[in-house]
Design a protein around this motif. Structure first.
Motif, mmCIF file in Angstrom:
data_model
loop_
_atom_site.group_PDB
_atom_site.id
_atom_site.type_symbol
_atom_site.label_atom_id
_atom_site.label_comp_id
_atom_site.label_asym_id
_atom_site.label_seq_id
_atom_site.Cartn_x
_atom_site.Cartn_y
_atom_site.Cartn_z
ATOM 1 N N GLY B 55 0.793 -1.225 0.000
ATOM 2 C CA GLY B 55 0.000 0.000 0.000
ATOM 3 C C GLY B 55 0.824 1.274 0.000
ATOM 4 N N VAL B 56 2.141 1.169 0.237
ATOM 5 C CA VAL B 56 2.954 2.369 0.408
ATOM 6 C C VAL B 56 2.966 3.279 -0.831
ATOM 7 C CG1 VAL B 56 5.231 3.263 1.018
ATOM 8 C CG2 VAL B 56 4.358 1.241 2.170
ATOM 9 N N PRO B 57 3.126 2.730 -2.053
ATOM 10 C CA PRO B 57 3.174 3.622 -3.216
ATOM 11 C C PRO B 57 1.895 4.444 -3.418
ATOM 12 C CG PRO B 57 3.988 1.457 -3.813
ATOM 13 C CD PRO B 57 3.399 1.330 -2.442
ATOM 14 N N ASP B 58 0.766 3.946 -2.917
ATOM 15 C CA ASP B 58 -0.482 4.686 -3.090
ATOM 16 C C ASP B 58 -0.505 5.993 -2.308
ATOM 17 O OD1 ASP B 58 -1.519 2.812 -4.840
ATOM 18 O OD2 ASP B 58 -2.243 1.550 -3.204
ATOM 19 N N LEU B 59 0.367 6.100 -1.299
ATOM 20 C CA LEU B 59 0.448 7.337 -0.524
ATOM 21 C C LEU B 59 0.944 8.492 -1.374
ATOM 22 C CD1 LEU B 59 2.227 6.299 2.796
ATOM 23 C CD2 LEU B 59 -0.164 6.897 2.496
ATOM 24 N N VAL B 60 1.691 8.193 -2.392
ATOM 25 C CA VAL B 60 2.379 9.253 -3.132
ATOM 26 C C VAL B 60 1.988 9.266 -4.605
ATOM 27 C CG1 VAL B 60 4.319 9.371 -1.542
ATOM 28 C CG2 VAL B 60 4.420 7.765 -3.428
ATOM 29 N N GLY B 61 0.749 8.922 -4.897
ATOM 30 C CA GLY B 61 0.263 9.051 -6.273
ATOM 31 C C GLY B 61 0.393 7.791 -7.107
ATOM 32 N N LEU B 84 12.200 12.494 0.818
ATOM 33 C CA LEU B 84 11.497 13.640 0.250
ATOM 34 C C LEU B 84 11.117 13.265 -1.170
ATOM 35 C CD1 LEU B 84 10.672 16.706 0.188
ATOM 36 C CD2 LEU B 84 12.989 17.172 -0.587
ATOM 37 N N LEU B 85 9.817 13.262 -1.455
ATOM 38 C CA LEU B 85 9.355 12.919 -2.802
ATOM 39 C C LEU B 85 8.687 14.134 -3.417
ATOM 40 C CD1 LEU B 85 7.674 9.401 -2.542
ATOM 41 C CD2 LEU B 85 9.765 9.982 -3.765
ATOM 42 N N LEU B 86 9.109 14.470 -4.635
ATOM 43 C CA LEU B 86 8.508 15.596 -5.338
ATOM 44 C C LEU B 86 8.029 15.089 -6.687
ATOM 45 C CD1 LEU B 86 11.509 17.913 -4.670
ATOM 46 C CD2 LEU B 86 9.214 18.478 -3.898
ATOM 47 N N GLU B 87 6.826 15.479 -7.070
ATOM 48 C CA GLU B 87 6.407 15.140 -8.425
ATOM 49 C C GLU B 87 7.427 15.743 -9.376
ATOM 50 O OE1 GLU B 87 2.401 16.584 -8.692
ATOM 51 O OE2 GLU B 87 2.003 15.604 -6.768
ATOM 52 N N GLU B 88 7.618 15.082 -10.516
ATOM 53 C CA GLU B 88 8.668 15.477 -11.452
ATOM 54 C C GLU B 88 8.623 16.979 -11.763
ATOM 55 O OE1 GLU B 88 8.497 13.437 -15.182
ATOM 56 O OE2 GLU B 88 10.657 13.634 -15.466
ATOM 57 N N GLU B 89 7.421 17.444 -12.111
ATOM 58 C CA GLU B 89 7.245 18.856 -12.469
ATOM 59 C C GLU B 89 7.626 19.754 -11.288
ATOM 60 O OE1 GLU B 89 6.510 21.471 -15.453
ATOM 61 O OE2 GLU B 89 6.656 19.285 -15.501
ATOM 62 N N SER B 90 7.176 19.367 -10.093
ATOM 63 C CA SER B 90 7.476 20.140 -8.888
ATOM 64 C C SER B 90 8.978 20.202 -8.627
ATOM 65 C CB SER B 90 6.810 19.506 -7.665
ATOM 66 O OG SER B 90 5.425 19.542 -7.770
ATOM 67 N N ALA B 91 9.641 19.086 -8.869
ATOM 68 C CA ALA B 91 11.086 19.026 -8.629
ATOM 69 C C ALA B 91 11.806 20.018 -9.544
ATOM 70 C CB ALA B 91 11.605 17.612 -8.875
#
Lengths: 170, 208
Positions: B55-61, B84-91
């Protein structure tokens, strides 16, 4: 319409129903696909770690390469697969992070067991398959990129997709 | 030495206490980020939860979401990891806020990558130092690792460290938004369940 069934981290699933079994976003994890091409029975395991260290059988056999292969083969035989005709394919086992100086012995201790976990998963999967004399018909393993796997249990075909390299078929 | 606490033994009170600790850590990290980019940073209420590995990947999209991940191992009185995870665009937006426009270079240049890596390091240090003040414990983050790829693939690496003996992981997760620009990210603390009793004791909610 053929169903796509998701096989999440540490899970394993077998099908005699022509399903497509899929594992999304594999990094150091390895997807082990095992199938009987004549009986059209196939299964997929999404393993995280090389082997179970505990003397007791794990609650989730799909988590470890050794227990996953044994359990998957058993389930496939239960669905009518014949052990002698089983074939397999392996995908994943990447090294996603390169920590600066991770090659030094000190860094390795500091970084814990996940160092090179991908490579160790691949070796353990090959060994577990070798022990049961199941030939590996295709592999897309290693590197440092994530992969998604779609395994068509009716044909044994494995589609691998990644952000960097697009799609390919095993 | 006590035996390793099974994940199932955590009480709701303990999970709340961990969420509150995450709140304090993430709050301090948000201040650090806000200072770095000179913008207001909004945080969601941190959630501590015990979730199955799958279930962990579902936390981050979801596992196929394209993200940048900056990952640090935590050692010291308690161990674990922080991501720290940032969506590609956000990064890419965050990196361009910190690195003045390079001559016509688009995408993730070496300098931008290194700026993001450093951001992860600074936010983690801020998070851990607040957590350290709260608990009186000492946490030492490793150097940051960086990867840009599918979220699931990045999480694999983190989970492999934690999963050997557990089928669930404890995550303390905060979402943040940098106002005015489209930056969305997640800061996730993965306490090692093997050293969890120490941190719970110092939060005043020990195992019985």
């Amino acid at each position: 319409m053929i169903d796509t069934v998701k096989v999440g981290v540490a899970e394993l699933k077998a099908s005699d129903n022509h399903d497509v079994l899929a594992s999304f976003g594999l990094g150091s994890c390895v997807a082990i696909a095992i199938y009987d091409p004549l009986m059209k029975v196939g299964g997929l395991a999404h393993v995280m770690l090389p082997e179970s260290r505990s003397p007791e059988p794990p609650a989730m056999p799909g988590k470890f390469a050794d227990t996953a292969v044994a359990c998957l083969v058993e389930e496939l035989i239960g669905l009518g697969a014949r052990k002698r005709s089983l074939k397999s394919k392996l995908v994943g086992g990447a090294q996603m992070f390169e920590l600066p100086g991770a090659s030094s012995a000190e860094a390795k201790t500091a970084c814990g067991p996940s160092v090179n976990i991908g490579a160790r998963n691949i070796v353990a999967a090959r060994e577990a398959l070798g022990k049961l004399k199941i030939p590996i018909e295709g592999e897309d393993t290693g590197g440092n990129h994530g992969r998604t796997v779609r395994f068509d249990t009716s044909t044994g075909e494995v589609e691998v997709s990644s952000i960097r390299f697009g799609k390919s078929t095993l | 030495m006590t035996s390793m606490p099974g994940a199932g033994r955590l009480t709701p009170l303990q999970i709340d206490a961990l969420g509150e600790a995450g709140n304090i850590g993430a709050g301090n990290a948000a201040i650090a980020l806000s200072l770095m980019v000179s913008k207001k940073v909004e945080l969601s209420t941190p959630k501590a939860s015990l979730i199955p590995l799958a279930g962990v990947p579902d936390l981050v999209g979801g596992p196929e979401a394209a993200v940048a991940g900056i990952y640090l191992e935590v050692q010291g009185d308690c161990s674990g990891s922080i991501l720290l995870l940032l969506e590609e665009e956000s990064a890419l937006i965050l990196a361009s806020l910190m690195v003045p426009a390079e001559s016509g270079e688009a995408g993730l240049t070496v300098v931008k990558r290194s700026a993001l890596q450093e951001t992860g390091s600074i936010l983690s240090a801020a998070y851990l130092s607040a957590l350290g003040q709260l608990t009186g414990l000492f946490f030492k983050p490793s150097v940051p690792g960086f990867a840009m790829d599918m979220a699931g693939a990045i999480l694999d690496h983190v989970l492999a460290d934690l999963a050997a003996s557990e089928d669930h992981v404890l995550v303390v997760e905060t979402d943040f938004i940098v106002s005015g620009v489209k930056i969305m990210g997640h800061l996730v603390l993965f306490p090692d369940l093997g050293t969890l009793d120490t941190i719970l004791e110092h939060l005043g909610v020990p195992f019985d």
